[in-house]
Design an enzyme around this catalytic site. Structure first.
Site, PDB file in Angstrom:
ATOM      1  N   GLY A 169      30.560  47.834  42.140  1.00 44.15           N
ATOM      2  CA  GLY A 169      31.260  46.618  41.732  1.00 44.15           C
ATOM      3  C   GLY A 169      31.582  45.704  42.901  1.00 44.15           C
ATOM      4  N   LYS A 203      47.704  41.564  37.423  1.00 46.28           N
ATOM      5  CA  LYS A 203      47.839  41.469  35.968  1.00 46.28           C
ATOM      6  C   LYS A 203      48.583  42.681  35.392  1.00 46.28           C
ATOM      7  CE  LYS A 203      43.743  38.566  35.511  1.00 46.28           C
ATOM      8  NZ  LYS A 203      43.655  38.311  36.953  1.00 46.28           N
ATOM      9  N   LEU A 221      37.569  36.094  45.532  1.00 43.76           N
ATOM     10  CA  LEU A 221      36.526  35.079  45.457  1.00 43.76           C
ATOM     11  C   LEU A 221      35.151  35.730  45.419  1.00 43.76           C
ATOM     12  CD1 LEU A 221      37.967  32.661  48.134  1.00 43.76           C
ATOM     13  CD2 LEU A 221      38.000  32.322  45.678  1.00 43.76           C
ATOM     14  N   GLU A 272      45.487  35.800  28.172  1.00 42.51           N
ATOM     15  CA  GLU A 272      45.547  35.123  29.472  1.00 42.51           C
ATOM     16  C   GLU A 272      46.909  34.471  29.701  1.00 42.51           C
ATOM     17  OE1 GLU A 272      42.343  32.625  32.044  1.00 42.51           O
ATOM     18  OE2 GLU A 272      42.759  31.856  30.048  1.00 42.51           O
TER      19      GLU A 272
END
Length: 643
Positions: free
Chosen positions: A290, A412, A452, A552
Site C-alpha cells: 500500500g 478519522k 499526499l 465524511e
C-alpha cells in the site's frame, strides 16, 4: 520573413558558398573603406599592384576562415567562440595586407591594415549576428514564451539549454534579488516579480519555469503564492541531485509538487530512533504494497535490517514493491533479505506461523481498508479487516514474542462519523487492551491525517480532472484536511514506534489544516487556467461541489481530548485516552464476531456505538449488500400487501 525560408532550407554546401561570397565582398569593401577613411580617396587601388594585394588578401583570409572553422558554425547556434574566430581571422587578414603590400611594393599607408581589420571584423561579425537574429525570429514563431524564476546557476543553465529548444523561448528572468533587478544575464533582462503581469500581457507568456532547486519548501510556497494570481502555467525543474546524477535533465519540466503548496519543511529524522527497532533485526510490514506500507519498506531498508518480511494480500502490489526493493538493494549494495509473502491479516494462523518462522522482532501494521465511502458500502469486510485483522496480528505478535508492534492509525479514529474511523478506533482499543495483559511485546499506535499521493488522495484526482478540462469536484466549500507527505509520515511512524513503552497513542504534528477548495483553486491557477465561477463566467475550469460523501466530516481531529504531552521529537506527541480492560474488550470482540458472521448490520452498528469509540454516524447503514437485501424484503412485503 517567410521569403527567407528559401535560404534557411538550402543545403549546407550552398549556404557555405553564400557565406564565402559575402565575406569576399566584405574584404573588398573593407579595403576600399580603409583607404577612403585614411586618405579620402580610393584612387591608389586602381593600380594592378594594389589589386594583386587585395586578391592575395582574399585568398589568405578565406583560407584562414576555413581553417579556423568559421564556415562550419551554424548561424542559429552562433556563440562567442565564433565571434572570437572572426576577430582572429580579421587580425591575420590585416597582417596579410601589410605583408602583401610590402612584398608587391604597393602604396599602403601604415594605418590602413589596422582600419581594414576593424572594418572586416565589424562587417563579418555584425552580419552573422543579424542573420542569427533573423533565424531566431523565424524559430520563435509557434514557441511557448516563458519566464524563468531564478537567475542563479540553475536558471542560467536552464536558459542556456532552452536556447536550442524547439518548443520554448525564454523572454527573461524573474528574481527577488534587488541587486539583479534590470540587469542583463545571457542577453536576458532580470525583472522583479511585480513585472510578471506586464510581461505576460506584452509577450504572451504561457509558462513560468521555477529554477530554484535549493529553496526550502517554505520559500517555494511563498514563491508560488506570489505566482498563483497570474494566468500562466507554473512548472519546475527536477531536483539538482537528479540532474547531477543523470536521472533527469534540466529542461525536463514537471508540475509543481503539491508539497510546495503546503510549504512545510520536513524535520530531519533522528538516526537513533530510526535504527532502534530496525537495524540488524527481522522486520515485518503488513499491507506492504500500500501507499504507507511501501514507503515504510523503502525507509526500513535504508536502516539495514537483517530480514524484511513483506506481508500483502494483493499479488500485484506485492510484486511491485518486491521488485522495487530488489532494485534498490542492488543499487545501494545492501546486505539484507526481502521475503515477499501473500496473506490476509484475517488469518491468525498464517500470521502466527510467519512471525514464528522468521523470528520477527518488529511489526509495522499498515494493512487496513482506509477509503471512507468504500468501508461504508462494505461494513462487514471493513470490520473484519480493520478490527479483527489488527487484533489477530497483535495476538500473533504476542505468541511469536515480537518485541515491538506499531499500528498505523488515522485521525478519522477521533470522534468518528464513519465506520472506517470507528473500526480504526476499535483497533486502537484492542492493542491497548492486549498491552495490559503483561505481554513483553510493546504495542503502540501512531495517528495522523491524509498523506499526499496515497491511493485515495484527492490530489491525483484533481490533476486528472484539470487535465480533462474539469470540472474539479469538491464535496463541500468549507471542508478542510491535514496533509503530510508519505516519506515524512513513514519516518515519523518509525521514530514514534521506537518511543513506545506499551499501549501508547502517538499523534503526529500535521501542521496547519488545508482548505480543499483553496487547494483546488491553486492547482487550477498554477496550470495556467482560470477558475470558472459566477464572478468569472468565462473562466476555464469550474469547481463543482458534490456534497459530503457517506460518513465524511467537514474537518478531522487528531485528539479525542486535550490530554496530550510533548515527546523528545518536535513533531510527535503522545495522548492519554480512554481504554478497555482485556476482559471488556474480549466480550465486545466476541459479540462483534457473531454479528459479522450473521451479517447483522444493526447489531454491528450498536456495538460500535456502545464501545468507547466516540462513534457518531452522520448517515444510516450504508452497506450495499444489506441495502439490496433490505429493499428486496420491503418489495416482497409490499407485494404481499397488494395481493
Amino acid at each position: 520573413m517567410n521569403k527567407l525560408n528559401f535560404i534557411w532550407g538550402m543545403p549546407r554546401f550552398y549556404k557555405r558558398l553564400i557565406s564565402i561570397t559575402i565575406d569576399i565582398i566584405f574584404i573588398v569593401v573593407s579595403a576600399y573603406g580603409a583607404y577612403w577613411a585614411r586618405i579620402g580617396t580610393v584612387e591608389p587601388l586602381s593600380s594592378p599592384i594594389a589589386r594583386y594585394v587585395i586578391l592575395a588578401t582574399i585568398i589568405t583570409t578565406i583560407a584562414v576562415f576555413i581553417k579556423l572553422g568559421l564556415y562550419r558554425a551554424v548561424l542559429r547556434y552562433l556563440t562567442f567562440q565564433a565571434l572570437a574566430v572572426i576577430a582572429l581571422g580579421s587580425l591575420i587578414s590585416a597582417m596579410s595586407v601589410a605583408v602583401f603590400a610590402f612584398y608587391f611594393d604597393a602604396f599602403v599607408p601604415r594605418s590602413v591594415p589596422f582600419i581594414y581589420g576593424l572594418f572586416l571584423c565589424f562587417l563579418c561579425g555584425s552580419s552573422r549576428l543579424i542573420f542569427r537574429f533573423l533565424v531566431s525570429q523565424v524559430d520563435a514563431k509557434g514557441k511557448k514564451q516563458v519566464l524563468i524564476y531564478g537567475a542563479g546557476a540553475a536558471g542560467r543553465q536552464l536558459a542556456h539549454a532552452l536556447r536550442t529548444s524547439e518548443t520554448h523561448r525564454v523572454v527573461g528572468f524573474i528574481d527577488i534579488d534587488r541587486a539583479l533587478r534590470n540587469s542583463v544575464i545571457m542577453g536576458l533582462t532580470v525583472y522583479d516579480v511585480s513585472k510578471v503581469n506586464y510581461l505576460i500581457e506584452k509577450y504572451g507568456i504561457k509558462q513560468i519555469l521555477l529554477a530554484v532547486p535549493n529553496a526550502s519548501r517554505t520559500q517555494r510556497r511563498e514563491i508560488l503564492d506570489s505566482l498563483v494570481p497570474f494566468p500562466a502555467e507554473v512548472l519546475t525543474i527536477p531536483d539538482m541531485q537528479d540532474i547531477v546524477e543523470g536521472r533527469a535533465s534540466i529542461d525536463e519540466f514537471k508540475d509543481v509538487d503539491i508539497e510546495d503548496l503546503l510549504g512545510r519543511d520536513p524535520v530531519e529524522p533522528e538516526p537513533t530512533l530510526m535504527k532502534a527497532n530496525i537495524t540488524d533485526k527481522v522486520v515485518m510490514v503488513t499491507g506492504a504494497g500500500g501507499s504507507i506500507g511501501s514507503e515504510l519498506c523503502r525507509q526500513i531498508i535504508r536502516q539495514k535490517p537483517k530480514v524484511l518480511v513483506l506481508f500483502e494480500l494483493s499479488e500485484f502490489a506485492l510484486y511491485q514493491i518486491d521488485r522495487e526493493l530488489s532494485l534498490l538493494i542492488e543499487k545501494y549494495k545492501l546486505n539484507l533479505t526481502v521475503v515477499p509473502l501473500l496473506g490476509s491479516v484475517q488469518r491468525i494462523n498464517r500470521l502466527s506461523t510467519v512471525m514464528k518462522s522468521f523470528s520477527v522482532q518488529t511489526v509495522y501494521h499498515a494493512a487496513a481498508y482506509k477509503h471512507v465511502p468504500l468501508v461504508e458500502y462494505n461494513v462487514v469486510e471493513g470490520v473484519r479487516n480493520n478490527v479483527f485483522g489488527t487484533y489477530y496480528a497483535a495476538k500473533a505478535a504476542v505468541e511469536a514474542n515480537v518485541e515491538s508492534f506499531v499500528l498505523i492509525s488515522t485521525d478519522k479514529a477521533v470522534r468518528p462519523t464513519n465506520v472506517m474511523g470507528a473500526t480504526k478506533r476499535m483497533a486502537e482499543l484492542g492493542l491497548q487492551a492486549i498491552s495490559q495483559t503483561g505481554t513483553s511485546t510493546r504495542f503502540c499506535m501512531v495517528r495522523f491525517g491524509n498523506v499526499l499521493g496515497s491511493s485515495g488522495s484527492v490530489i491525483p484526482l484533481f490533476k486528472k480532472q484539470i487535465a480533462k478540462g474539469g470540472p474539479v469536484t469538491v464535496t463541500h466549500p468549507d471542508i478542510i484536511r491535514y496533509f503530510m507527505t508519505i516519506p515524512e509520515a513513514a519516518q515519523l511512524v518509525i521514530q514514534a514506534g521506537a518511543m513506545g513503552k506499551g499501549g501508547d497513542v502517538f499523534v503526529l504534528d500535521m501542521g496547519e489544516p488545508v482548505k480543499i477548495t483553496d487547494l483546488a483553486k491553486n492547482l487550477i491557477q498554477l496550470s495556467g487556467l482560470e477558475v470558472k465561477s459566477d464572478d468569472n463566467p468565462y473562466g476555464d475550469i469550474e469547481i463543482k461541489f458534490t456534497g459530503l460523501r457517506p460518513g465524511e466530516k467537514l474537518f478531522e481531529e487528531l485528539l479525542i481530548g486535550d490530554n496530550v504531552n510533548q515527546t523528545d521529537h518536535s513533531r510527535i506527541m503522545t495522548a492519554q485516552e480512554v481504554c478497555l480492560s482485556p476482559s471488556e474488550y474480549d466480550a465486545l470482540f466476541q459479540k462483534l464476531d457473531t454479528a459479522c458472521h450473521d451479517f447483522d448490520h444493526q447489531t454491528i452498528r450498536n456495538l460500535l456505538l456502545e464501545a468507547p469509540t466516540g462513534f457518531n454516524p452522520t448517515d444510516g447503514i450504508g452497506d450495499l449488500v444489506w441495502k439490496a437485501s433490505h429493499d428486496q424484503d420491503e418489495s416482497e412485503v409490499n407485494q404481499e400487501v397488494i395481493h
